[in-house]
Motif scaffolding. Sequence first.
Motif, PDB file in Angstrom:
ATOM      1  N   VAL A 138       0.846  -1.281  -0.058  1.00  0.00           N
ATOM      2  CA  VAL A 138      -0.035  -0.027  -0.139  1.00  0.00           C
ATOM      3  C   VAL A 138       0.899   1.237   0.047  1.00  0.00           C
ATOM      4  CG1 VAL A 138      -1.815   1.355   1.181  1.00  0.00           C
ATOM      5  CG2 VAL A 138      -1.910  -1.236   1.116  1.00  0.00           C
ATOM      6  N   ILE A 139       0.479   2.290  -0.992  1.00  0.00           N
ATOM      7  CA  ILE A 139       1.373   3.506  -1.218  1.00  0.00           C
ATOM      8  C   ILE A 139       0.370   4.429  -0.680  1.00  0.00           C
ATOM      9  CG2 ILE A 139       2.612   4.928  -2.566  1.00  0.00           C
ATOM     10  CD1 ILE A 139       2.934   2.356  -4.400  1.00  0.00           C
ATOM     11  N   ARG A 140       0.710   5.151   0.548  1.00  0.00           N
ATOM     12  CA  ARG A 140      -0.125   6.229   0.990  1.00  0.00           C
ATOM     13  C   ARG A 140       0.549   7.585   0.517  1.00  0.00           C
ATOM     14  NH1 ARG A 140      -3.880   6.523   5.271  1.00  0.00           N
ATOM     15  NH2 ARG A 140      -3.156   4.285   5.734  1.00  0.00           N
ATOM     16  N   LEU A 141      -0.293   8.372  -0.216  1.00  0.00           N
ATOM     17  CA  LEU A 141       0.127   9.536  -0.783  1.00  0.00           C
ATOM     18  C   LEU A 141      -0.296  10.671   0.242  1.00  0.00           C
ATOM     19  CD1 LEU A 141      -0.712   9.487  -4.599  1.00  0.00           C
ATOM     20  CD2 LEU A 141       1.388   8.888  -3.254  1.00  0.00           C
ATOM     21  N   GLU A 142       0.501  11.594   0.511  1.00  0.00           N
ATOM     22  CA  GLU A 142       0.287  12.834   1.416  1.00  0.00           C
ATOM     23  C   GLU A 142      -0.146  14.155   0.668  1.00  0.00           C
ATOM     24  OE1 GLU A 142       0.117  12.149   4.575  1.00  0.00           O
ATOM     25  OE2 GLU A 142       1.024  10.055   4.123  1.00  0.00           O
ATOM     26  N   GLU A 143      -0.713  14.966   1.382  1.00  0.00           N
ATOM     27  CA  GLU A 143      -1.240  16.171   0.967  1.00  0.00           C
ATOM     28  C   GLU A 143      -0.177  17.073   0.791  1.00  0.00           C
ATOM     29  OE1 GLU A 143      -4.108  17.276   0.123  1.00  0.00           O
ATOM     30  OE2 GLU A 143      -5.716  15.696   1.093  1.00  0.00           O
ATOM     31  N   GLY A 144      -0.108  17.851  -0.365  1.00  0.00           N
ATOM     32  CA  GLY A 144       0.947  18.869  -0.651  1.00  0.00           C
ATOM     33  C   GLY A 144       0.519  20.093  -0.605  1.00  0.00           C
ATOM     34  N   ALA A 145       1.356  20.913  -0.408  1.00  0.00           N
ATOM     35  CA  ALA A 145       1.226  22.188  -0.378  1.00  0.00           C
ATOM     36  C   ALA A 145       1.009  22.730  -1.946  1.00  0.00           C
ATOM     37  CB  ALA A 145       2.503  23.134   0.252  1.00  0.00           C
ATOM     38  N   GLN A 146       0.440  24.136  -2.004  1.00  0.00           N
ATOM     39  CA  GLN A 146       0.139  24.979  -3.114  1.00  0.00           C
ATOM     40  C   GLN A 146       1.056  25.984  -3.076  1.00  0.00           C
ATOM     41  OE1 GLN A 146      -3.947  23.836  -5.177  1.00  0.00           O
ATOM     42  NE2 GLN A 146      -3.875  25.752  -3.949  1.00  0.00           N
ATOM     43  N   ILE A 147       1.834  26.310  -4.189  1.00  0.00           N
ATOM     44  CA  ILE A 147       2.387  27.706  -4.342  1.00  0.00           C
ATOM     45  C   ILE A 147       1.448  28.356  -5.446  1.00  0.00           C
ATOM     46  CG2 ILE A 147       4.582  28.855  -4.898  1.00  0.00           C
ATOM     47  CD1 ILE A 147       5.955  25.925  -4.298  1.00  0.00           C
ATOM     48  N   MET A 148       1.107  29.608  -5.166  1.00  0.00           N
ATOM     49  CA  MET A 148       0.302  30.247  -5.918  1.00  0.00           C
ATOM     50  C   MET A 148       1.149  31.782  -6.042  1.00  0.00           C
ATOM     51  SD  MET A 148      -3.449  29.773  -4.719  1.00  0.00           S
ATOM     52  CE  MET A 148      -3.166  30.136  -3.018  1.00  0.00           C
ATOM     53  N   GLY A 149       1.239  32.143  -7.355  1.00  0.00           N
ATOM     54  CA  GLY A 149       1.753  33.571  -7.535  1.00  0.00           C
ATOM     55  C   GLY A 149       1.413  34.351  -8.795  1.00  0.00           C
ATOM     56  N   VAL A 150       2.023  35.594  -9.071  1.00  0.00           N
ATOM     57  CA  VAL A 150       1.710  36.155 -10.397  1.00  0.00           C
ATOM     58  C   VAL A 150       2.986  36.499 -11.139  1.00  0.00           C
ATOM     59  CG1 VAL A 150       0.597  38.112 -11.239  1.00  0.00           C
ATOM     60  CG2 VAL A 150      -0.500  36.708  -9.423  1.00  0.00           C
ATOM     61  N   VAL A 151       3.130  36.428 -12.078  1.00  0.00           N
ATOM     62  CA  VAL A 151       4.258  36.855 -13.025  1.00  0.00           C
ATOM     63  C   VAL A 151       3.968  37.935 -13.754  1.00  0.00           C
ATOM     64  CG1 VAL A 151       5.724  36.030 -14.680  1.00  0.00           C
ATOM     65  CG2 VAL A 151       5.020  34.343 -13.311  1.00  0.00           C
ATOM     66  N   ARG A 152       4.657  39.104 -13.349  1.00  0.00           N
ATOM     67  CA  ARG A 152       4.686  40.315 -14.302  1.00  0.00           C
ATOM     68  C   ARG A 152       5.961  40.953 -14.658  1.00  0.00           C
ATOM     69  NH1 ARG A 152      -0.353  40.453 -13.819  1.00  0.00           N
ATOM     70  NH2 ARG A 152      -1.660  41.160 -12.221  1.00  0.00           N
ATOM     71  N   ARG A 153       5.955  41.439 -15.852  1.00  0.00           N
ATOM     72  CA  ARG A 153       7.016  42.041 -16.469  1.00  0.00           C
ATOM     73  C   ARG A 153       7.459  43.196 -15.541  1.00  0.00           C
ATOM     74  NH1 ARG A 153       8.710  39.861 -21.112  1.00  0.00           N
ATOM     75  NH2 ARG A 153       7.198  38.512 -22.265  1.00  0.00           N
ATOM     76  N   SER A 154       8.766  43.398 -15.657  1.00  0.00           N
ATOM     77  CA  SER A 154       9.245  44.483 -14.737  1.00  0.00           C
ATOM     78  C   SER A 154       8.906  45.793 -15.445  1.00  0.00           C
ATOM     79  CB  SER A 154      10.849  44.654 -14.998  1.00  0.00           C
ATOM     80  OG  SER A 154      11.403  44.344 -16.172  1.00  0.00           O
ATOM     81  N   ASN A 155       8.307  46.045 -16.742  1.00  0.00           N
ATOM     82  CA  ASN A 155       8.105  47.264 -17.344  1.00  0.00           C
ATOM     83  C   ASN A 155       6.537  47.559 -17.191  1.00  0.00           C
ATOM     84  OD1 ASN A 155       7.105  45.727 -19.256  1.00  0.00           O
ATOM     85  ND2 ASN A 155       8.737  46.377 -20.935  1.00  0.00           N
ATOM     86  N   GLY A 156       5.797  46.618 -16.660  1.00  0.00           N
ATOM     87  CA  GLY A 156       4.462  46.809 -16.519  1.00  0.00           C
ATOM     88  C   GLY A 156       3.763  46.077 -17.866  1.00  0.00           C
ATOM     89  N   ARG A 157       4.469  45.718 -19.062  1.00  0.00           N
ATOM     90  CA  ARG A 157       3.484  45.235 -19.962  1.00  0.00           C
ATOM     91  C   ARG A 157       3.093  43.915 -19.755  1.00  0.00           C
ATOM     92  NH1 ARG A 157       8.094  45.135 -24.099  1.00  0.00           N
ATOM     93  NH2 ARG A 157       6.616  43.990 -25.441  1.00  0.00           N
ATOM     94  N   ASP A 158       1.903  43.684 -20.684  1.00  0.00           N
ATOM     95  CA  ASP A 158       1.432  42.447 -20.512  1.00  0.00           C
ATOM     96  C   ASP A 158       2.367  41.044 -20.835  1.00  0.00           C
ATOM     97  OD1 ASP A 158      -0.932  43.320 -19.894  1.00  0.00           O
ATOM     98  OD2 ASP A 158      -1.831  43.509 -21.927  1.00  0.00           O
ATOM     99  N   LEU A 159       2.190  40.192 -20.431  1.00  0.00           N
ATOM    100  CA  LEU A 159       2.982  38.729 -20.834  1.00  0.00           C
ATOM    101  C   LEU A 159       2.709  38.552 -22.179  1.00  0.00           C
ATOM    102  CD1 LEU A 159       2.114  36.644 -17.678  1.00  0.00           C
ATOM    103  CD2 LEU A 159       4.360  37.877 -18.382  1.00  0.00           C
ATOM    104  N   GLU A 160       3.949  38.235 -22.799  1.00  0.00           N
ATOM    105  CA  GLU A 160       3.863  37.774 -24.420  1.00  0.00           C
ATOM    106  C   GLU A 160       4.175  36.305 -24.339  1.00  0.00           C
ATOM    107  OE1 GLU A 160       6.594  40.504 -26.176  1.00  0.00           O
ATOM    108  OE2 GLU A 160       5.418  42.307 -25.660  1.00  0.00           O
ATOM    109  N   GLY A 161       3.473  35.770 -25.340  1.00  0.00           N
ATOM    110  CA  GLY A 161       4.046  34.134 -25.585  1.00  0.00           C
ATOM    111  C   GLY A 161       3.645  33.404 -24.547  1.00  0.00           C
ATOM    112  N   VAL A 162       3.950  32.169 -24.358  1.00  0.00           N
ATOM    113  CA  VAL A 162       3.680  31.240 -23.532  1.00  0.00           C
ATOM    114  C   VAL A 162       4.747  31.121 -22.223  1.00  0.00           C
ATOM    115  CG1 VAL A 162       3.219  28.557 -22.974  1.00  0.00           C
ATOM    116  CG2 VAL A 162       2.497  29.854 -25.242  1.00  0.00           C
ATOM    117  N   VAL A 163       4.242  31.483 -21.105  1.00  0.00           N
ATOM    118  CA  VAL A 163       5.205  31.468 -20.108  1.00  0.00           C
ATOM    119  C   VAL A 163       4.764  30.377 -19.020  1.00  0.00           C
ATOM    120  CG1 VAL A 163       5.710  32.906 -18.122  1.00  0.00           C
ATOM    121  CG2 VAL A 163       5.398  33.959 -20.088  1.00  0.00           C
TER     122      VAL A 163
END
Length: 195
Positions: A108-133
């Motif tokens: 029997v393999i018991r999996l454990e609850e994991g943490a979530q890491i949430m955040g936001v990625v912004r460009r340093s100049n404030g422009r919208d994100l371009e392409g797939v990040v």
Amino acid sequence: ANLSSGPVPPDEGPMHEPGADVTIRLRKDGIVKGTVVRPNGEPLDPFSVELEAVGHMTRQLREFGEAGAFTVYQVPSGSYILHVRHGNLVDREIPVEVTAGKETDVGVIRLEEGAQIMGVVRRSNGRDLEGVVRVNLSRKVRNEAGREVWQDVGRAYVQQDGSYVLKGIAPGSYGIQPASIDNPTATTEVVEIEV
């Protein structure tokens, strides 16, 4: 004069007489089975497991399980790492030795609850994100030369609003680094965090 209208067929070699004996030897492979449950003991359903052969990166066997149970057939003899992954639960890696003609039960393999890491990625100049990040999650490990290097352990793709969620994270020290797939130079330094 040669009256042949086409190429001469190749010599196919000696043919077996009708009723000739042909011996085919089948390889005796092993079987790996087990059960996967949630932290509260309930069977996991559905899920997948993957056997990765030690020293053979290309040899991987994947099987889907139901009601907590899985069986991987036709596993050649050798050493493997069994990977069990599921959503928000922490991944497990279990070493497995497989012997020809034998059944290996990992229990029997018991999996454990994991943490979530949430955040936001912004460009340093404030422009919208371009392409797939995407956001790469990594841990410091020592390489063969003994130097500390970052090794990727997970990733998440960034939504249009810049947000991301990394799920099923075990406690420990990590590095987070956003990277643009369309523009590889649009990266940042690794942000170190403790989970």
